[in-house]
Write a protein that holds these residues in place. Structure first.
Motif, PDB file in Angstrom:
ATOM      1  N   ILE A 172      55.337 115.710 100.834  1.00  0.00           N
ATOM      2  CA  ILE A 172      54.864 115.845  99.210  1.00  0.00           C
ATOM      3  C   ILE A 172      54.919 114.244  98.828  1.00  0.00           C
ATOM      4  CG2 ILE A 172      55.281 117.033  97.235  1.00  0.00           C
ATOM      5  CD1 ILE A 172      56.704 119.157  98.775  1.00  0.00           C
ATOM      6  N   GLN A 192      44.921 116.652  97.151  1.00  0.00           N
ATOM      7  CA  GLN A 192      45.600 116.542  95.712  1.00  0.00           C
ATOM      8  C   GLN A 192      45.348 117.654  95.243  1.00  0.00           C
ATOM      9  OE1 GLN A 192      44.710 114.351  91.868  1.00  0.00           O
ATOM     10  NE2 GLN A 192      45.909 112.860  92.889  1.00  0.00           N
ATOM     11  N   ILE A 193      46.714 118.386  94.579  1.00  0.00           N
ATOM     12  CA  ILE A 193      46.770 119.532  93.662  1.00  0.00           C
ATOM     13  C   ILE A 193      47.059 119.375  92.237  1.00  0.00           C
ATOM     14  CG2 ILE A 193      48.109 121.882  93.368  1.00  0.00           C
ATOM     15  CD1 ILE A 193      48.218 122.162  96.501  1.00  0.00           C
ATOM     16  N   ALA A 219      49.199 124.431  98.865  1.00  0.00           N
ATOM     17  CA  ALA A 219      49.637 123.607  99.863  1.00  0.00           C
ATOM     18  C   ALA A 219      49.851 124.220 101.168  1.00  0.00           C
ATOM     19  CB  ALA A 219      50.921 123.146  99.332  1.00  0.00           C
ATOM     20  N   ARG A 220      49.992 125.381 101.360  1.00  0.00           N
ATOM     21  CA  ARG A 220      50.127 126.123 102.872  1.00  0.00           C
ATOM     22  C   ARG A 220      48.627 126.613 103.416  1.00  0.00           C
ATOM     23  NH1 ARG A 220      54.700 130.639 101.077  1.00  0.00           N
ATOM     24  NH2 ARG A 220      56.453 129.505 101.618  1.00  0.00           N
ATOM     25  N   LEU A 223      58.058 124.547 101.175  1.00  0.00           N
ATOM     26  CA  LEU A 223      57.079 123.652 101.942  1.00  0.00           C
ATOM     27  C   LEU A 223      57.898 123.093 102.941  1.00  0.00           C
ATOM     28  CD1 LEU A 223      54.444 122.742  99.094  1.00  0.00           C
ATOM     29  CD2 LEU A 223      54.177 124.702 100.858  1.00  0.00           C
ATOM     30  N   ILE A 262      46.178 124.369 102.518  1.00  0.00           N
ATOM     31  CA  ILE A 262      45.862 123.021 102.966  1.00  0.00           C
ATOM     32  C   ILE A 262      46.909 122.627 104.395  1.00  0.00           C
ATOM     33  CG2 ILE A 262      46.423 120.535 102.620  1.00  0.00           C
ATOM     34  CD1 ILE A 262      45.783 121.219  99.513  1.00  0.00           C
ATOM     35  N   GLU A 321      50.115 116.123 104.563  1.00  0.00           N
ATOM     36  CA  GLU A 321      50.692 115.797 103.229  1.00  0.00           C
ATOM     37  C   GLU A 321      49.839 116.292 101.977  1.00  0.00           C
ATOM     38  OE1 GLU A 321      51.032 111.548 100.481  1.00  0.00           O
ATOM     39  OE2 GLU A 321      50.667 111.435 102.953  1.00  0.00           O
ATOM     40  N   VAL A 322      50.681 116.697 100.932  1.00  0.00           N
ATOM     41  CA  VAL A 322      49.764 117.117  99.873  1.00  0.00           C
ATOM     42  C   VAL A 322      50.451 116.256  98.500  1.00  0.00           C
ATOM     43  CG1 VAL A 322      51.494 118.843  99.512  1.00  0.00           C
ATOM     44  CG2 VAL A 322      49.129 119.184  98.506  1.00  0.00           C
ATOM     45  N   ASN A 323      49.473 115.861  97.684  1.00  0.00           N
ATOM     46  CA  ASN A 323      49.871 115.220  96.553  1.00  0.00           C
ATOM     47  C   ASN A 323      49.839 115.748  95.275  1.00  0.00           C
ATOM     48  OD1 ASN A 323      48.858 113.083  94.399  1.00  0.00           O
ATOM     49  ND2 ASN A 323      50.056 112.081  95.640  1.00  0.00           N
ATOM     50  N   PHE A 368      51.259 126.076  93.586  1.00  0.00           N
ATOM     51  CA  PHE A 368      51.127 124.818  94.160  1.00  0.00           C
ATOM     52  C   PHE A 368      51.514 125.030  95.867  1.00  0.00           C
ATOM     53  CE2 PHE A 368      52.989 121.059  96.017  1.00  0.00           C
ATOM     54  CZ  PHE A 368      51.974 119.973  95.864  1.00  0.00           C
TER      55      PHE A 368
END
Length: 331
Positions: A131, A65-66, A78-79, A127, A81, A88-90, A74
C-alpha cells in the motif's frame, strides 16, 4: 533511481499508457488514474476496463490507484485489484478537485487525521498487499503536514509520494520544499518526490538535495514525451564518466536518444486510431484529441500556433488537415 509516471484523470488511461510505452518508455512504474469503489459489490464498467491486464501492455508496470475515505470500500476495491494480479495499490490523498474534496476524498481526506488513522488501521489489518499513498501536505496550510506525517509514520507504507502543495494551491506557485524537508527528516517510510519536474535540471535539483529512491513525473512527462529517457541518459553518463570514461561501453551508452517528429507522429496516429475505436462519436473523439494536444503542443516549435490550429478544427476532416500542417511545419 526509479521514475514514475503520475496518473492524470482523463489522460493517462490504458490507451495512452500503452502507446507511450510502445514509442517512448522510460518510467519504471505507471500509476493508473483513480477509481472510486462504492456500495457496489464489485468494480465495473470503465473503472475495471482501465485496469484489466489484457488491456494493459506488458511493457507497463501498472499500479492501480483508489480514491476513498471509507476503509470498507477501499479494501473491497483493493481485493478485486489483487485478484487481477496486482501486488500494490495506491491511495489518492492529493486530488484537489472541488467535486471530491468536500466529500472528504482526495486531498479532502487529509482534513481529519483521527479518521485517517482509523482508516489505515482497518486497511492494513485487512489487506495483505503493498500500500502506497500519494499525498499533498494539507488543505489550507503547510502547518497541517506535521500531524499528517505523524499518521503516516504509524503504518508500513510501500512508499509515500509527496506533492508538496496544499489543496488550495492546486497546481499554482512553487512546491513547498520546506515541507518536503520536514518529511525527509522524520519519515519512517520511503519517500518519492512529485511536483514541477519539467526538465532534467529540475530532476537533478531534487536528487542532489535528497537521498530518495524514486521521483514521479507528471505534467513534465506529458509535455516532453522523452523526459524520462533524458533523465536516465544523464544518470548513465554520470556513472560512465566516473567508472569507464572513454571506454567503448561509455560511447555506446551515450548514443543519441532524441525523439524525431516521425516518432511523435506515429505516437499521435496510434492514439488517434485507438481512440477512434473507443469513442462513440466524432465529437467525443475530437474532444479527446484536443485534450491530448494540450500537452503535445509543447513538443512543437510554436506551441500557441499549434494549439490554435487544433482548437479551430471542428470536424474530423479539419482536424486531420490541422495535424498534417503541424507535423509538416511546426514540429
Amino acid at each position: 533511481m526509479k521514475l514514475y509516471f503520475a496518473p492524470l484523470d482523463g489522460v493517462t488511461g490504458f490507451i495512452y499508457r500503452n502507446a507511450f510505452a510502445e514509442f517512448f518508455g522510460g518510467p519504471d512504474k505507471y500509476f493508473a488514474p483513480f477509481i472510486s469503489p462504492c456500495h457496489n459489490p464489485k468494480l465495473k464498467g470503465r473503472e475495471i476496463k482501465d485496469l484489466l491486464p489484457e488491456n494493459n501492455s506488458k511493457k507497463v508496470n501498472l499500479v492501480p490507484q483508489i480514491m476513498a475515505n471509507n476503509a470498507e470500500f477501499f479494501v473491497k476495491g483493493a481485493r478485486q485489484i489483487a485478484d487481477m494480479g496486482y501486488e500494490e495499490v495506491n491511495l489518492n490523498a492529493g486530488c484537489p478537485s472541488g467535486t471530491v474534496v468536500p466529500k472528504g476524498r482526495g486531498a479532502g481526506f487529509l482534513k481529519d487525521t483521527y479518521l485517517m488513522e482509523k482508516f489505515f488501521d482497518e486497511v492494513f489489518c485487512k489487506l495483505d498487499m503493498k500500500i502506497s499513498v500519494k499525498t499533498r501536505i494539507g488543505i489550507m496550510d503547510a502547518s497541517e503536514f506535521e500531524e499528517i506525517m505523524e499518521v503516516y509514520n504509524k503504518f508500513p507504507f510501500e512508499e509515500i509520494i509527496i506533492h508538496p502543495r496544499t489543496r488550495v494551491q492546486l497546481y499554482k506557485g512553487e512546491p513547498d520544499m520546506k515541507a518536503f524537508d520536514y518529511a525527509y527528516q522524520v519519515s519512517k517510510n520511503p519517500l518519492c518526490f512529485n511536483g514541477n519536474i519539467f526538465t532534467v535540471e529540475d530532476y537533478e535539483n531534487i536528487v542532489s538535495r535528497y537521498d530518495i529512491d524514486s521521483v514521479m513525473l507528471g505534467r513534465g512527462l506529458l509535455r516532453n514525451l522523452n523526459l524520462a529517457n533524458e533523465i536516465k541518459l544523464k544518470e548513465e553518463q554520470k556513472v560512465n564518466n566516473f567508472f569507464v570514461k572513454n571506454s567503448i561501453q561509455h560511447r555506446a551508452n551515450n548514443k543519441d536518444r532524441s525523439v524525431s517528429k516521425e516518432i511523435i507522429r506515429a505516437f499521435h496516429d496510434k492514439l488517434y486510431a485507438d481512440f477512434s475505436e473507443e469513442m462513440s462519436s466524432d465529437r467525443h473523439l475530437l474532444n479527446k484529441m484536443i485534450e491530448m494536444w494540450n500537452y503535445l503542443s509543447f513538443m512543437s516549435i510554436d506551441q500557441h500556433k499549434c494549439a490554435k490550429l487544433i482548437r479551430k478544427a471542428q470536424s474530423v476532416f479539419k482536424y486531420e488537415k490541422a495535424v498534417n500542417e503541424i507535423f509538416d511545419n511546426l514540429m
